[in-house]
Design a protein around this motif. Sequence first.
Motif, short mmCIF file in Angstrom:
data_model
loop_
_atom_site.label_atom_id
_atom_site.label_comp_id
_atom_site.label_asym_id
_atom_site.label_seq_id
_atom_site.Cartn_x
_atom_site.Cartn_y
_atom_site.Cartn_z
N ALA A 23 0.57 -1.53 -0.05
CA ALA A 23 0.42 -0.07 -0.24
C ALA A 23 1.21 0.82 0.24
N GLY A 43 -5.96 -3.18 11.33
CA GLY A 43 -5.74 -4.19 10.06
C GLY A 43 -5.47 -5.30 10.69
N GLN A 60 -7.33 -10.36 3.98
CA GLN A 60 -7.31 -9.10 4.47
C GLN A 60 -6.40 -8.88 3.95
N LYS A 63 -7.46 -7.72 0.27
CA LYS A 63 -7.95 -6.81 0.43
C LYS A 63 -7.36 -4.88 0.54
N ASP A 64 -6.58 -4.43 1.85
CA ASP A 64 -5.89 -3.97 2.50
C ASP A 64 -4.74 -3.20 1.26
N PRO A 233 -5.60 1.74 3.36
CA PRO A 233 -5.98 -0.14 3.14
C PRO A 233 -6.62 0.24 1.66
N GLY A 234 -6.30 -0.46 1.07
CA GLY A 234 -6.46 -0.45 -0.45
C GLY A 234 -6.13 0.31 -1.11
#
Length: 268
Positions: A23, A43, A60, A63-64, A233-234
């Motif tokens: 990220a 998280g 997870q 996703k993040d 995140p993401g």
Amino acid sequence: FFHLKMLKFGLAGTGIARMLLPAHRVGRSSGRCAAAGVVQNEGIRRGMATMPLGKADREQFEKDGYLVVEGVLDKKTCQDMMAQMDKLISAWQPEQLSVFSTKQEMRQTDEYFLESSDKIHFFLEEKALAPDGSFTTDKALCLNKVGHGLHEKDPLFRSVTQRPEIAQCVASLGYVSPDLVQSMYIFKQPHIGGEVVTHQDSTFLYTQPPSCLGLWFALEDATLENGCLWAIPGSHNGGITQVFHRNPEYPEGALCVFRDIPPEGERG
């Protein structure tokens, strides 16, 4: 002014699932630090006692773009690495001075930096040197980081970075035969510590397809006050927008430059 120490190393390899970018990171500095794989952010948090990582952890992570894993290194290991770094700094004779800054990457990058992948090199904060070239404070408090071959050249750092439980954690995220390509010990220095700007590690450790994975270990407690790691995140889903590489026209211009990467759908 606070102190924080961390160990950080990067891997690249082939994944079973799609390759994930780290990220975007937002850095804050205050005190002293070195890097490694715990992120101070919201998280999923897992301890080494719950290894291997499970399906929920991997979901997870995908996703993040990051995953918080607590208790990876015990207190003694952290203390041993800090003590070993103190020895390395004590033995360091500053003959060639190189400044590292995430704000001035093109201007500050030099051959000493580029030749550090299999060596233990020492990099200074921007404000570490006075106009006459002398240190503004004790040399141990002038360092931005030490790297990038600690995992090869120092027995203690090599043994820690190649622990089976860390390899198992990486494999649980879908990585197959990853290569350990970089390691560094990062400092968050009091008074002169530089800002770490938002960035993606894959900009500097670029592979096709993207496969960079950074592991960040806080050797001291990382908090909002002393300069913890931040992640959005993401943000890994947006792809890589730039790569940093040697300038083919050097010495015309900087030694290394950023090159824009077009969106995936527009690439030839």
